[in-house]
Write a protein that holds these residues in place. Structure first.
Motif, mmCIF file in Angstrom:
data_model
loop_
_atom_site.group_PDB
_atom_site.id
_atom_site.type_symbol
_atom_site.label_atom_id
_atom_site.label_comp_id
_atom_site.label_asym_id
_atom_site.label_seq_id
_atom_site.Cartn_x
_atom_site.Cartn_y
_atom_site.Cartn_z
ATOM 1 N N ASP A 80 -12.768 -0.369 7.450
ATOM 2 C CA ASP A 80 -12.478 -1.521 8.310
ATOM 3 C C ASP A 80 -10.974 -1.613 8.573
ATOM 4 N N LEU A 81 -10.178 -1.400 7.543
ATOM 5 C CA LEU A 81 -8.724 -1.423 7.724
ATOM 6 C C LEU A 81 -8.282 -0.328 8.684
ATOM 7 N N GLU A 82 -8.829 0.838 8.555
ATOM 8 C CA GLU A 82 -8.494 1.914 9.493
ATOM 9 C C GLU A 82 -8.869 1.530 10.916
ATOM 10 N N ALA A 83 -9.995 0.865 11.088
ATOM 11 C CA ALA A 83 -10.409 0.432 12.430
ATOM 12 C C ALA A 83 -9.413 -0.566 13.017
ATOM 13 N N VAL A 84 -8.884 -1.448 12.180
ATOM 14 C CA VAL A 84 -7.884 -2.407 12.643
ATOM 15 C C VAL A 84 -6.603 -1.687 13.056
ATOM 16 N N LEU A 85 -6.130 -0.782 12.221
ATOM 17 C CA LEU A 85 -4.906 -0.047 12.543
ATOM 18 C C LEU A 85 -5.072 0.764 13.823
ATOM 19 N N ASP A 86 -6.243 1.365 13.986
ATOM 20 C CA ASP A 86 -6.502 2.163 15.183
ATOM 21 C C ASP A 86 -6.587 1.283 16.426
ATOM 22 N N ALA A 87 -7.295 0.176 16.315
ATOM 23 C CA ALA A 87 -7.473 -0.703 17.475
ATOM 24 C C ALA A 87 -6.162 -1.301 17.952
ATOM 25 N N ARG A 88 -5.242 -1.552 17.024
ATOM 26 C CA ARG A 88 -3.951 -2.142 17.382
ATOM 27 C C ARG A 88 -2.864 -1.079 17.535
ATOM 28 N N SER A 89 -3.248 0.211 17.472
ATOM 29 C CA SER A 89 -2.316 1.337 17.680
ATOM 30 C C SER A 89 -1.105 1.234 16.762
ATOM 31 N N LEU A 90 -1.365 1.024 15.481
ATOM 32 C CA LEU A 90 -0.290 0.794 14.526
ATOM 33 C C LEU A 90 0.090 2.069 13.786
ATOM 34 N N ALA A 91 1.392 2.284 13.656
ATOM 35 C CA ALA A 91 1.940 3.403 12.907
ATOM 36 C C ALA A 91 3.182 2.916 12.173
ATOM 37 N N ARG A 92 3.587 3.651 11.129
ATOM 38 C CA ARG A 92 4.732 3.250 10.313
ATOM 39 C C ARG A 92 4.575 1.803 9.843
ATOM 40 N N SER A 122 -1.756 8.650 4.275
ATOM 41 C CA SER A 122 -0.609 7.788 4.551
ATOM 42 C C SER A 122 0.020 8.053 5.909
ATOM 43 N N ARG A 123 -0.706 8.706 6.823
ATOM 44 C CA ARG A 123 -0.101 9.062 8.107
ATOM 45 C C ARG A 123 0.336 7.839 8.904
ATOM 46 N N ARG A 124 -0.320 6.693 8.696
ATOM 47 C CA ARG A 124 0.054 5.475 9.417
ATOM 48 C C ARG A 124 0.948 4.552 8.587
ATOM 49 N N VAL A 125 1.154 4.866 7.310
ATOM 50 C CA VAL A 125 1.694 3.890 6.362
ATOM 51 C C VAL A 125 3.116 4.250 5.943
ATOM 52 N N ALA A 126 4.033 3.277 6.099
ATOM 53 C CA ALA A 126 5.413 3.454 5.655
ATOM 54 C C ALA A 126 5.617 2.957 4.235
ATOM 55 N N GLY A 127 4.834 1.965 3.825
ATOM 56 C CA GLY A 127 4.978 1.410 2.490
ATOM 57 C C GLY A 127 3.908 0.376 2.223
ATOM 58 N N ILE A 128 3.840 -0.079 0.972
ATOM 59 C CA ILE A 128 2.844 -1.074 0.596
ATOM 60 C C ILE A 128 3.489 -2.163 -0.260
ATOM 61 N N VAL A 129 2.991 -3.369 -0.093
ATOM 62 C CA VAL A 129 3.411 -4.503 -0.922
ATOM 63 C C VAL A 129 2.156 -5.107 -1.541
ATOM 64 N N LEU A 130 2.113 -5.143 -2.851
ATOM 65 C CA LEU A 130 0.978 -5.715 -3.573
ATOM 66 C C LEU A 130 1.431 -7.015 -4.214
ATOM 67 N N VAL A 131 0.853 -8.112 -3.756
ATOM 68 C CA VAL A 131 1.200 -9.438 -4.258
ATOM 69 C C VAL A 131 0.110 -9.898 -5.215
ATOM 70 N N SER A 132 0.469 -10.084 -6.477
ATOM 71 C CA SER A 132 -0.498 -10.505 -7.502
ATOM 72 C C SER A 132 -1.732 -9.603 -7.520
ATOM 73 N N PRO A 133 -1.545 -8.283 -7.619
ATOM 74 C CA PRO A 133 -2.711 -7.393 -7.578
ATOM 75 C C PRO A 133 -3.712 -7.744 -8.672
ATOM 76 N N ALA A 153 -2.114 7.081 -8.967
ATOM 77 C CA ALA A 153 -1.185 8.156 -9.327
ATOM 78 C C ALA A 153 -0.903 9.102 -8.165
ATOM 79 N N ALA A 154 -1.814 9.148 -7.187
ATOM 80 C CA ALA A 154 -1.653 10.056 -6.046
ATOM 81 C C ALA A 154 -0.872 9.440 -4.890
ATOM 82 N N ILE A 155 -0.566 8.161 -4.961
ATOM 83 C CA ILE A 155 0.123 7.483 -3.856
ATOM 84 C C ILE A 155 1.610 7.828 -3.887
ATOM 85 N N ASP A 156 2.138 8.239 -2.724
ATOM 86 C CA ASP A 156 3.538 8.664 -2.692
ATOM 87 C C ASP A 156 4.399 7.855 -1.731
ATOM 88 N N VAL A 157 3.879 6.746 -1.199
ATOM 89 C CA VAL A 157 4.688 5.912 -0.316
ATOM 90 C C VAL A 157 5.425 4.866 -1.155
#
Length: 282
Positions: free
Chosen positions: A86-98, A120-131, A216-220
């Motif tokens: 679903d998140l990928e569909a949102v990013l695609d529909a709104r043409s989001l990158a970086r 991570s082709r669309r992702v520049a970074g992540i913020v986790l608030v109270s994960p 452990a595999a996340i590199d952004v």
């Protein structure tokens, strides 16, 4: 004319399939941020971050998870793989990158699974608030710091008896002392708008999912914001080990911060997100 005007004012939706449409809003221009809400909350929880960030020159996209807020309740898809899609569909529909993905509580797992599943082709970074989903909540032989499954099942049984009362019993600990009854009711109203079926399904998925290898595999670049008084997701069980598992993470601990610090510490959370995105989007 009146009908056309009414239709023009309808909120935006992204169609996933014949049974599912996700409500979204897209505010501002500039470096893009996508906000994912906590369990049983919707995009409105991020109002006090999105409005100032949009005014400061960022593009702030937020959507209601399936079964939450104004989105459809298809009665299925309440699992991390589908939610990541679903998140990928949102990013695609709104043409989001970086894009910088910002997630609260349960959404930490959605973001991690998204990166595992879609890269991570669309992702520049992540913020986790109270994960609250990572690294792994369940107590097992190789995860002795986790929680007994019986605690989750007891909480779900309590929800099934009366979800409004479940919310009421936890409201004081969720927010900082002195939070107004109006603000607490605002949050309760969001929770009670959520599909009850989704509300019951998601904690079981959350409990059973081990994200340790995926983290452990996340590199952004990653920013983890967590309160040291979080009763819903204790820092020692979720926030601190999540940050430790991410190769490029910074952990910021809010003294006195609770699970509702996106509201009680709104300006600080907003500023930490702004500084993080400005640094990594430069």
């Amino acid at each position: 004319m009146a009908r056309d005007t009414l239709n023009a004012r309808q909120p935006g939706y992204i169609r996933i399939d014949d049974d599912t449409a996700l409500h979204f809003s897209d505010w501002g221009d500039g470096a893009p941020l996508v906000f994912l809400s906590g369990w049983t909350l919707d995009a409105d929880m991020w109002n006090y971050q999105r409005a100032p960030l949009a005014a400061a020159g960022f593009r702030c996209v937020a959507y209601d998870r399936r079964g939450h807020g104004r989105s459809s309740d298809p009665g299925r898809g309440y699992d991390y793989d589908t939610l990541a899609d679903d998140l990928e569909a949102v990013l695609d529909a709104r043409s989001l990158a970086r894009v910088t993905l910002v997630g609260h509580s349960f959404a930490s797992g959605e973001i991690v699974r998204y990166l595992s599943r879609h890269g991570s082709r669309r992702v520049a970074g992540i913020v986790l608030v109270s994960p609250a989903s990572t690294p792994y909540l369940l107590k097992t032989a190789d995860n002795p710091a986790g929680l007994d499954a019986s605690l989750f099942e007891a909480s779900i049984a309590e929800m099934c008896a009366s979800f409004p009362d479940w919310i009421e019993r936890r409201a004081e600990a969720y927010f900082s002392p002195g939070t107004s009854r109006t603000a607490i009711q605002w949050t309760a109203d969001m929770m009670l708008r959520t599909s009850f079926f989704a509300a019951i399904q998601l904690p079981r998925v959350q409990m059973a999912t081990d994200f340790r290898r995926e983290l452990a595999a996340i590199d952004v670049p990653a920013l983890v914001l967590h309160g040291d008084c979080d009763a819903s997701a204790p820092l020692a069980i979720t926030g601190a080990p999540t940050a430790a598992a991410l190769a490029r993470a910074t952990l910021k601990v809010y003294e006195g911060g609770t699970h509702g610090m996106y509201f009680n510490h709104a300006a600080r959370v907003t500023e930490d997100i702004r500084a993080f995105v400005t640094h990594w989007q430069a």
